[in-house]
Design a protein around this motif. Structure first.
Motif, PDB file in Angstrom:
ATOM      1  N   GLN A 177       0.669  -1.264  -0.028  1.00 54.33           N
ATOM      2  CA  GLN A 177       0.017  -0.214   0.413  1.00 54.33           C
ATOM      3  C   GLN A 177       0.904   1.366  -0.034  1.00 54.33           C
ATOM      4  O   GLN A 177       1.481   1.579   0.820  1.00 54.33           O
ATOM      5  CB  GLN A 177      -1.054   0.151   1.159  1.00 54.33           C
ATOM      6  CG  GLN A 177      -2.031   1.219   1.386  1.00 54.33           C
ATOM      7  CD  GLN A 177      -2.800   0.686   0.426  1.00 54.33           C
ATOM      8  OE1 GLN A 177      -3.439   0.128  -0.293  1.00 54.33           O
ATOM      9  NE2 GLN A 177      -3.082   2.119  -0.473  1.00 54.33           N
ATOM     10  N   PRO A 178       1.260   2.315  -0.846  1.00 55.00           N
ATOM     11  CA  PRO A 178       1.384   3.492  -1.364  1.00 55.00           C
ATOM     12  C   PRO A 178       1.210   4.130  -0.398  1.00 55.00           C
ATOM     13  O   PRO A 178      -0.251   4.929  -0.018  1.00 55.00           O
ATOM     14  CB  PRO A 178       1.551   3.345  -2.688  1.00 55.00           C
ATOM     15  CG  PRO A 178       0.275   2.782  -3.173  1.00 55.00           C
ATOM     16  CD  PRO A 178       0.103   1.700  -2.096  1.00 55.00           C
ATOM     17  N   VAL A 179       1.400   5.361  -0.029  1.00 45.87           N
ATOM     18  CA  VAL A 179       1.863   6.143   0.948  1.00 45.87           C
ATOM     19  C   VAL A 179       1.953   7.521   0.134  1.00 45.87           C
ATOM     20  O   VAL A 179       3.131   7.735   0.471  1.00 45.87           O
ATOM     21  CB  VAL A 179       1.789   6.015   2.296  1.00 45.87           C
ATOM     22  CG1 VAL A 179       2.071   7.478   3.534  1.00 45.87           C
ATOM     23  CG2 VAL A 179       0.930   5.292   3.064  1.00 45.87           C
ATOM     24  N   GLU A 180       0.901   8.608  -0.439  1.00 46.05           N
ATOM     25  CA  GLU A 180       1.824   9.991  -0.519  1.00 46.05           C
ATOM     26  C   GLU A 180       2.155  11.089   0.425  1.00 46.05           C
ATOM     27  O   GLU A 180       1.897  10.465   1.244  1.00 46.05           O
ATOM     28  CB  GLU A 180       1.058  10.386  -1.713  1.00 46.05           C
ATOM     29  CG  GLU A 180       0.223   9.343  -2.536  1.00 46.05           C
ATOM     30  CD  GLU A 180      -0.929   8.668  -2.743  1.00 46.05           C
ATOM     31  OE1 GLU A 180      -1.708   8.068  -3.634  1.00 46.05           O
ATOM     32  OE2 GLU A 180      -1.040   8.919  -0.912  1.00 46.05           O
ATOM     33  N   SER A 181       2.950  11.832  -0.085  1.00 50.13           N
ATOM     34  CA  SER A 181       2.682  13.135   0.631  1.00 50.13           C
ATOM     35  C   SER A 181       3.360  14.576   0.142  1.00 50.13           C
ATOM     36  O   SER A 181       4.266  13.974  -1.290  1.00 50.13           O
ATOM     37  CB  SER A 181       4.019  12.600   1.887  1.00 50.13           C
ATOM     38  OG  SER A 181       5.226  12.311   1.574  1.00 50.13           O
ATOM     39  N   GLY A 182       3.491  15.245   0.950  1.00 48.21           N
ATOM     40  CA  GLY A 182       4.226  16.461  -0.175  1.00 48.21           C
ATOM     41  C   GLY A 182       2.896  17.316  -1.071  1.00 48.21           C
ATOM     42  O   GLY A 182       3.771  18.573  -1.276  1.00 48.21           O
ATOM     43  N   SER A 223       3.910   1.847   2.000  1.00 47.19           N
ATOM     44  CA  SER A 223       3.949   1.040   3.904  1.00 47.19           C
ATOM     45  C   SER A 223       4.551   0.055   4.130  1.00 47.19           C
ATOM     46  O   SER A 223       5.104   0.254   5.289  1.00 47.19           O
ATOM     47  CB  SER A 223       2.409   1.298   4.194  1.00 47.19           C
ATOM     48  OG  SER A 223       1.732   0.053   3.642  1.00 47.19           O
ATOM     49  N   GLY A 224       5.184  -0.830   3.290  1.00 51.87           N
ATOM     50  CA  GLY A 224       6.244  -1.936   3.910  1.00 51.87           C
ATOM     51  C   GLY A 224       7.650  -1.646   3.542  1.00 51.87           C
ATOM     52  O   GLY A 224       8.121  -2.129   1.953  1.00 51.87           O
ATOM     53  N   ASN A 253      13.322   3.151  -0.908  1.00 54.61           N
ATOM     54  CA  ASN A 253      12.726   2.914  -1.510  1.00 54.61           C
ATOM     55  C   ASN A 253      11.234   4.144  -1.486  1.00 54.61           C
ATOM     56  O   ASN A 253       9.997   3.637  -1.841  1.00 54.61           O
ATOM     57  CB  ASN A 253      11.945   1.766  -0.630  1.00 54.61           C
ATOM     58  CG  ASN A 253      11.200   0.588  -1.332  1.00 54.61           C
ATOM     59  OD1 ASN A 253      11.546   0.273  -2.360  1.00 54.61           O
ATOM     60  ND2 ASN A 253      10.215  -0.355  -0.892  1.00 54.61           N
ATOM     61  N   THR A 254      11.621   5.220  -2.234  1.00 57.92           N
ATOM     62  CA  THR A 254      10.630   6.434  -2.706  1.00 57.92           C
ATOM     63  C   THR A 254       9.925   6.541  -3.630  1.00 57.92           C
ATOM     64  O   THR A 254      11.137   7.268  -4.344  1.00 57.92           O
ATOM     65  CB  THR A 254      10.642   7.355  -1.686  1.00 57.92           C
ATOM     66  OG1 THR A 254      10.909   6.918  -0.751  1.00 57.92           O
ATOM     67  CG2 THR A 254       9.811   8.552  -1.742  1.00 57.92           C
ATOM     68  N   GLY A 255       8.605   7.117  -4.787  1.00 58.62           N
ATOM     69  CA  GLY A 255       9.362   7.858  -6.121  1.00 58.62           C
ATOM     70  C   GLY A 255       8.781   9.036  -5.767  1.00 58.62           C
ATOM     71  O   GLY A 255       8.268   9.033  -4.603  1.00 58.62           O
ATOM     72  N   TYR A 256       8.748   9.893  -6.867  1.00 56.80           N
ATOM     73  CA  TYR A 256       8.481  11.620  -6.552  1.00 56.80           C
ATOM     74  C   TYR A 256       8.303  11.475  -7.755  1.00 56.80           C
ATOM     75  O   TYR A 256       8.147  10.894  -9.075  1.00 56.80           O
ATOM     76  CB  TYR A 256      10.021  12.251  -6.324  1.00 56.80           C
ATOM     77  CG  TYR A 256      10.631  11.798  -5.262  1.00 56.80           C
ATOM     78  CD1 TYR A 256      11.592  10.855  -5.416  1.00 56.80           C
ATOM     79  CD2 TYR A 256      10.551  12.050  -3.820  1.00 56.80           C
ATOM     80  CE1 TYR A 256      12.118  10.558  -4.312  1.00 56.80           C
ATOM     81  CE2 TYR A 256      11.025  11.393  -3.068  1.00 56.80           C
ATOM     82  CZ  TYR A 256      12.161  10.750  -3.153  1.00 56.80           C
ATOM     83  OH  TYR A 256      12.578  10.736  -1.832  1.00 56.80           O
ATOM     84  N   LEU A 257       7.408  13.034  -7.571  1.00 53.55           N
ATOM     85  CA  LEU A 257       6.364  13.470  -8.988  1.00 53.55           C
ATOM     86  C   LEU A 257       7.067  14.747  -8.863  1.00 53.55           C
ATOM     87  O   LEU A 257       6.257  16.043  -7.884  1.00 53.55           O
ATOM     88  CB  LEU A 257       5.002  13.079  -8.754  1.00 53.55           C
ATOM     89  CG  LEU A 257       4.292  13.583  -9.898  1.00 53.55           C
ATOM     90  CD1 LEU A 257       4.661  13.887 -11.662  1.00 53.55           C
ATOM     91  CD2 LEU A 257       2.645  13.768  -9.799  1.00 53.55           C
ATOM     92  N   GLN A 258       7.753  15.508  -9.600  1.00 54.51           N
ATOM     93  CA  GLN A 258       7.966  16.743  -9.373  1.00 54.51           C
ATOM     94  C   GLN A 258       7.402  17.730 -10.345  1.00 54.51           C
ATOM     95  O   GLN A 258       7.508  17.190 -11.597  1.00 54.51           O
ATOM     96  CB  GLN A 258       9.595  17.094  -9.789  1.00 54.51           C
ATOM     97  CG  GLN A 258      10.235  18.952  -9.867  1.00 54.51           C
ATOM     98  CD  GLN A 258      10.547  19.411  -8.406  1.00 54.51           C
ATOM     99  OE1 GLN A 258      10.757  18.397  -7.461  1.00 54.51           O
ATOM    100  NE2 GLN A 258      10.163  20.248  -8.476  1.00 54.51           N
ATOM    101  N   GLY A 267      -2.738   4.765  -3.792  1.00 54.69           N
ATOM    102  CA  GLY A 267      -2.565   5.915  -2.485  1.00 54.69           C
ATOM    103  C   GLY A 267      -4.743   6.430  -1.683  1.00 54.69           C
ATOM    104  O   GLY A 267      -5.219   6.431  -2.965  1.00 54.69           O
ATOM    105  N   GLN A 268      -3.388   7.454  -1.075  1.00 56.05           N
ATOM    106  CA  GLN A 268      -5.023   7.775  -0.607  1.00 56.05           C
ATOM    107  C   GLN A 268      -5.216   9.142  -1.074  1.00 56.05           C
ATOM    108  O   GLN A 268      -6.354   9.176  -0.970  1.00 56.05           O
ATOM    109  CB  GLN A 268      -5.357   7.984   0.861  1.00 56.05           C
ATOM    110  CG  GLN A 268      -5.063   6.726   1.925  1.00 56.05           C
ATOM    111  CD  GLN A 268      -6.661   5.760   1.452  1.00 56.05           C
ATOM    112  OE1 GLN A 268      -8.014   6.287   1.370  1.00 56.05           O
ATOM    113  NE2 GLN A 268      -6.316   4.401   0.979  1.00 56.05           N
TER     114      GLN A 268
END
Length: 120
Positions: free
Chosen positions: A3-8, A25-26, A77-82, A111-112
């Motif tokens: 389960q992915p979790v977004e932020s930013g 999340s894992g 282990n993180t992806g990004y969208l700029q 993600g949510q």
């Protein structure tokens, strides 16, 4: 856990930039690919692009006009969208989604979402 979790996300003035992050999340779960989408009020969900996790190759949707960059940091282990030069029409809920394996038919974990609001 995949389960992915977004932020930013947040409120930004037109012309500004944001970098959204997404991580499963894992901590030990490694995606096959990660996609980015957005859903604006009154519009259909739009795919912005995706990245292959191992090789880092990317593709972008037709609506992306060079202001969006998708990347990942395998060590984190993180992806990004700029997103640069944000405009009011970029206001939407932004989602990341994970394709868990090559055998998956598509993005199987979502993600949510994180809200991005651009003021003029």
């Amino acid at each position: 856990q995949a389960q992915p979790v977004e932020s930013g996300g947040g409120l930004v003035q037109a012309g500004g930039s944001l970098r959204l992050s997404c991580a499963p999340s894992g901590r030990t779960f490694t995606p096959y690919a990660m996609g980015w989408f957005r859903h604006a009020p009154g519009k259909e969900r739009e795919q912005l692009g995706a990245i292959n996790w191992s090789g880092g190759s990317t593709f972008y949707g037709d609506s992306v006009k060079g202001r969006f960059t998708i990347s990942r940091d395998t060590a984190k282990n993180t992806g990004y969208l700029q997103i640069n030069n944000l405009q009011p029409e970029d206001t939407a809920v932004y989602y990341c989604a994970v394709r868990s394996s090559r055998q998956s038919s598509g993005f199987d974990y979502w993600g949510q979402g994180t809200q991005v609001t651009v003021s003029s």
